[in-house]
Scaffold this active site. Structure first.
Site, PDB file in Angstrom:
ATOM      1  N   GLY A 267       0.820  -1.211   0.000  1.00 30.67           N
ATOM      2  CA  GLY A 267       0.000   0.000   0.000  1.00 30.67           C
ATOM      3  C   GLY A 267       0.850   1.256   0.000  1.00 30.67           C
TER       4      GLY A 267
ATOM      5  N   ARG B 232       0.938  -5.100  -5.412  1.00 25.86           N
ATOM      6  CA  ARG B 232       1.153  -6.400  -4.782  1.00 25.86           C
ATOM      7  C   ARG B 232       1.864  -7.286  -5.801  1.00 25.86           C
ATOM      8  NH1 ARG B 232      -0.225  -4.518   0.238  1.00 25.86           N
ATOM      9  NH2 ARG B 232      -2.243  -3.457   0.137  1.00 25.86           N
TER      10      ARG B 232
ATOM     11  N   GLY C 195       5.540  -2.268   3.973  1.00 25.28           N
ATOM     12  CA  GLY C 195       5.083  -2.825   5.234  1.00 25.28           C
ATOM     13  C   GLY C 195       5.518  -4.253   5.420  1.00 25.28           C
ATOM     14  N   ASP C 196       4.773  -5.009   6.237  1.00 24.13           N
ATOM     15  CA  ASP C 196       5.218  -6.348   6.603  1.00 24.13           C
ATOM     16  C   ASP C 196       5.269  -7.299   5.413  1.00 24.13           C
ATOM     17  OD1 ASP C 196       2.431  -6.397   6.402  1.00 24.13           O
ATOM     18  OD2 ASP C 196       2.269  -8.061   7.812  1.00 24.13           O
TER      19      ASP C 196
ATOM     20  N   THR D 238       4.005   2.593   5.796  1.00 23.64           N
ATOM     21  CA  THR D 238       2.632   2.110   5.851  1.00 23.64           C
ATOM     22  C   THR D 238       1.822   3.001   6.773  1.00 23.64           C
ATOM     23  OG1 THR D 238       1.183   0.329   6.650  1.00 23.64           O
ATOM     24  CG2 THR D 238       3.389   0.433   7.585  1.00 23.64           C
TER      25      THR D 238
ATOM     26  N   ASP E  68      -0.602   2.128   8.472  1.00 22.73           N
ATOM     27  CA  ASP E  68      -1.156   1.339   9.578  1.00 22.73           C
ATOM     28  C   ASP E  68      -0.353   1.438  10.867  1.00 22.73           C
ATOM     29  OD1 ASP E  68      -3.084   0.440   7.770  1.00 22.73           O
ATOM     30  OD2 ASP E  68      -1.852  -1.268   7.167  1.00 22.73           O
TER      31      ASP E  68
ATOM     32  N   ASP F  22       1.832  -0.507  12.043  1.00 21.12           N
ATOM     33  CA  ASP F  22       1.743  -1.798  12.725  1.00 21.12           C
ATOM     34  C   ASP F  22       3.031  -2.609  12.703  1.00 21.12           C
ATOM     35  OD1 ASP F  22       1.692  -2.288  10.005  1.00 21.12           O
ATOM     36  OD2 ASP F  22       0.078  -3.747  10.087  1.00 21.12           O
TER      37      ASP F  22
ATOM     38  N   GLY G  28      -6.569   0.428   8.602  1.00 21.90           N
ATOM     39  CA  GLY G  28      -5.618  -0.082   9.583  1.00 21.90           C
ATOM     40  C   GLY G  28      -5.445  -1.583   9.518  1.00 21.90           C
ATOM     41  N   ARG G  29      -6.154  -2.218   8.581  1.00 21.42           N
ATOM     42  CA  ARG G  29      -6.145  -3.685   8.462  1.00 21.42           C
ATOM     43  C   ARG G  29      -6.589  -4.333   9.767  1.00 21.42           C
ATOM     44  NH1 ARG G  29      -0.972  -6.210   5.865  1.00 21.42           N
ATOM     45  NH2 ARG G  29       0.027  -5.117   7.583  1.00 21.42           N
TER      46      ARG G  29
ATOM     47  N   LYS H 141     -28.671  11.315  24.511  1.00 19.67           N
ATOM     48  CA  LYS H 141     -29.730  12.077  23.861  1.00 19.67           C
ATOM     49  C   LYS H 141     -30.644  12.758  24.886  1.00 19.67           C
ATOM     50  CE  LYS H 141     -32.988  11.612  20.013  1.00 19.67           C
ATOM     51  NZ  LYS H 141     -32.257  12.539  19.149  1.00 19.67           N
TER      52      LYS H 141
ATOM     53  N   SER I 248     -24.449  16.095  18.140  1.00 17.91           N
ATOM     54  CA  SER I 248     -24.021  15.001  17.268  1.00 17.91           C
ATOM     55  C   SER I 248     -23.430  13.859  18.089  1.00 17.91           C
ATOM     56  CB  SER I 248     -22.983  15.510  16.270  1.00 17.91           C
ATOM     57  OG  SER I 248     -21.876  16.047  16.967  1.00 17.91           O
TER      58      SER I 248
ATOM     59  N   GLU J  47     -11.664  -0.894  10.510  1.00 20.74           N
ATOM     60  CA  GLU J  47     -12.087  -1.771   9.422  1.00 20.74           C
ATOM     61  C   GLU J  47     -11.799  -3.234   9.785  1.00 20.74           C
ATOM     62  OE1 GLU J  47      -9.900  -1.262   5.803  1.00 20.74           O
ATOM     63  OE2 GLU J  47      -7.949  -1.360   6.781  1.00 20.74           O
TER      64      GLU J  47
ATOM     65  N   ILE K 194      -9.030   7.572   0.859  1.00 22.18           N
ATOM     66  CA  ILE K 194      -8.654   8.973   1.080  1.00 22.18           C
ATOM     67  C   ILE K 194      -7.561   9.071   2.144  1.00 22.18           C
ATOM     68  CG2 ILE K 194     -10.433   9.324   2.851  1.00 22.18           C
ATOM     69  CD1 ILE K 194     -10.728  12.167   1.941  1.00 22.18           C
TER      70      ILE K 194
ATOM     71  N   ARG L 118      -4.985   7.234   2.453  1.00 20.73           N
ATOM     72  CA  ARG L 118      -3.655   6.880   1.943  1.00 20.73           C
ATOM     73  C   ARG L 118      -3.088   7.948   1.014  1.00 20.73           C
ATOM     74  NH1 ARG L 118      -3.863   0.608   0.845  1.00 20.73           N
ATOM     75  NH2 ARG L 118      -3.397   1.187  -1.298  1.00 20.73           N
TER      76      ARG L 118
END
Length: 350
Positions: free
Chosen positions: A26, A87, A117-118, A141, A143, A145, A186-187, A231, A237, A244, A274, A276
Site C-alpha cells: 500500500g 502487490r 510494510g510487513d 505504511t 497502519d 503496525d 488499519g487492516r 440524547k 451530534s 475496518e 482517502i 492513503r
C-alpha cells in the site's frame, strides 16, 4: 589500528556502487520523501540508484531506470510514489524469486532498499535466500503496525487526513443531530482508529483493543444505551469511529444493527483510500528523510537484513525478522482514556 579501521571503512564504500530501490504494498504519504532522501544520500557517496517500478514486479519484469538528483528534485511534497506500487504474488513462488534475483544480478545491484510494510519485508527476507546482496527496509505504511519503530512513514498524514474529514462530517452530524459511524483503515491494527478517535473527540471508539466478536450483542446494547443516555441530556451530534475488518458484515451492517436496536437512525461512512493519499505532512516528510539517509548509511556500515526504525526520537536498526511479528499494540493510556473517561463524558454532550 587506526589505519586498518580507515581501510575497512573505505572497503565498505567501495563494495557498494549501485543501490536498487522499490516501493511495495500500500502507498503511504512520505514514500517520495524517502526516495528523494535515498538518492541524495547515495549521490553524496557517489553511489548510483536504480529505481524499480510497481514494487517487486519491477524486479521480476526488469522494469527500472536510474534515479538522478533531477528526478527527485521536486517530489518531497507529493503523495503516492513516483516508482508506483503493487502487490506481487509471484514473489511467493520460487520462480518469481529466481527472476527477481536474475534482474538484480543483471543490473549489478549491490544492495536493495525496500519501502513498505510487513508483506514487503517478508518478500525481502525470501529474496535473501536467493540473492547475496545487502538488503534493508524502510517502514512505509499508514497502519503503523510494524514492530520496533514508534512511527511508520505515512501514519501521521493518514491521521490528519481522517481528522479533517471527520471534522467536516461532524458539521453535518450537528446540523441534523445524527449518529454517524465512520470506518477507518488499519487492516487489523487499531493505531489509526484510536488516535483519530481521540483527536476528533469521537463519542465512541470501537477497535480490536476494546472489542471482541464474542461480545457483539453486548456491544450493540451498550452503544444503544449510551446513545439514548446522551440524547436525554441535550441535542448534539454523536460520532462513533470503527476499525475496518472489525464488525462481521462491515460498518454498514453495524449501522443497520444499531439503528434496529436503538430505534435511532445511524449513518455509516467509509473514509477508505482517502486516508492513503495526499501531500505528506511535516512529520512524515522529516521521518522519511531521516530514514532514507539512515538506510544508505546503514548499508555503508555493513547492515544487512535490517529495518530502519525510530525509537524515542532516535534512528536505529532492527532485524527484519523481528519487525513483522505484529506484537505492537496501541498505547494503553489511549485505550484507558477513551473507555474510562472520554466515552463517559461524551454521554452528556448529545
Amino acid at each position: 589500528m587506526l589505519i586498518i579501521a580507515i581501510l575497512l571503512i573505505k572497503s565498505l564504500f567501495i563494495m557498494i556502487k549501485r543501490i536498487g530501490i522499490l516501493t511495495s504494498g500500500g502507498d503511504a504519504p512520505g514514500m517520495n520523501a524517502a526516495i528523494r532522501s535515498i538518492v541524495l544520500a547515495a549521490s553524496h557517496f557517489d553511489i548510483e540508484v536504480i529505481g524499480f517500478y510497481h514494487g517487486y514486479n519491477g524486479l521480476i519484469d526488469d522494469n527500472c531506470k536510474p534515479l538522478t538528483l533531477r528526478d527527485v528534485s521536486s517530489i518531497i511534497q507529493l503523495g503516492g510514489t513516483i516508482l508506483k506500487s503493487a502487490r506481487c504474488p509471484q514473489m511467493l513462488q520460487p520462480q518469481g524469486l529466481k527472476q527477481a534475483t536474475t534482474t538484480l544480478l543483471k543490473n549489478k545491484i549491490d544492495a536493495l532498499i525496500v519501502i513498505g510494510g510487513d508483506g514487503s519485508f517478508k518478500g525481502l527476507l525470501s529474496l535473501q535466500d536467493h540473492w547475496h546482496g545487502q538488503v534493508i527496509g524502510i517502514p512505509g505504511t499508514i497502519d503503523n503496525d510494524l514492530d520496533g519503530t514508534d512511527y511508520t512513514i505515512g501514519f501521521s498524514t493518514a491521521i490528519n487526513t481522517a481528522l479533517d474529514a471527520i471534522d467536516k462530517i461532524r458539521d453535518t452530524a450537528d446540523a441534523f443531530e445524527r449518529v454517524f459511524l465512520i470506518e477507518l483503515m488499519g487492516r487489523h491494527s487499531g493505531h489509526i482508529t484510536f488516535n483519530v478517535g481521540i483527536a476528533c473527540a469521537a463519542e465512541q471508539v470501537i477497535s480490536f483493543e476494546n472489542f471482541s466478536p464474542d461480545n457483539a450483542k453486548e456491544t450493540l446494547e451498550k452503544l444503544a444505551a449510551d446513545i439514548h443516555a446522551a440524547k436525554k441530556q441535550h441535542h448534539h451530534s454523536y460520532i462513533i469511529v470503527v476499525a475496518e475488518n472489525l464488525w462481521q458484515g462491515g460498518i454498514t451492517k453495524l449501522a443497520d444493527d444499531l439503528t434496529t436496536i436503538s430505534g435511532i437512525d445511524c449513518t455509516a461512512c467509509v473514509l477508505g483510500y482517502i486516508q492513503r493519499g495526499g501531500s505528506p505532512d511535516a512529520k512524515d516528510r522529516i521521518l522519511a528523510t531521516k530514514m532514507g539517509v539512515a538506510a544508505v548509511q546503514g548499508l555503508l556500515d555493513g547492515k544487512d537484513g535490517f529495518m530502519v526504525c525510530e525509537q524515542n526520537n532516535s534512528i536505529s536498526y532492527l532485524p527484519l525478522t523481528l519487525t513483522i511479528k505484529h506484537t505492537k499494540t496501541v498505547s494503553e493510556s489511549l485505550v484507558r482514556a477513551q473507555d474510562n473517561i472520554l466515552a463517559l463524558t461524551a454521554k452528556q454532550n448529545f
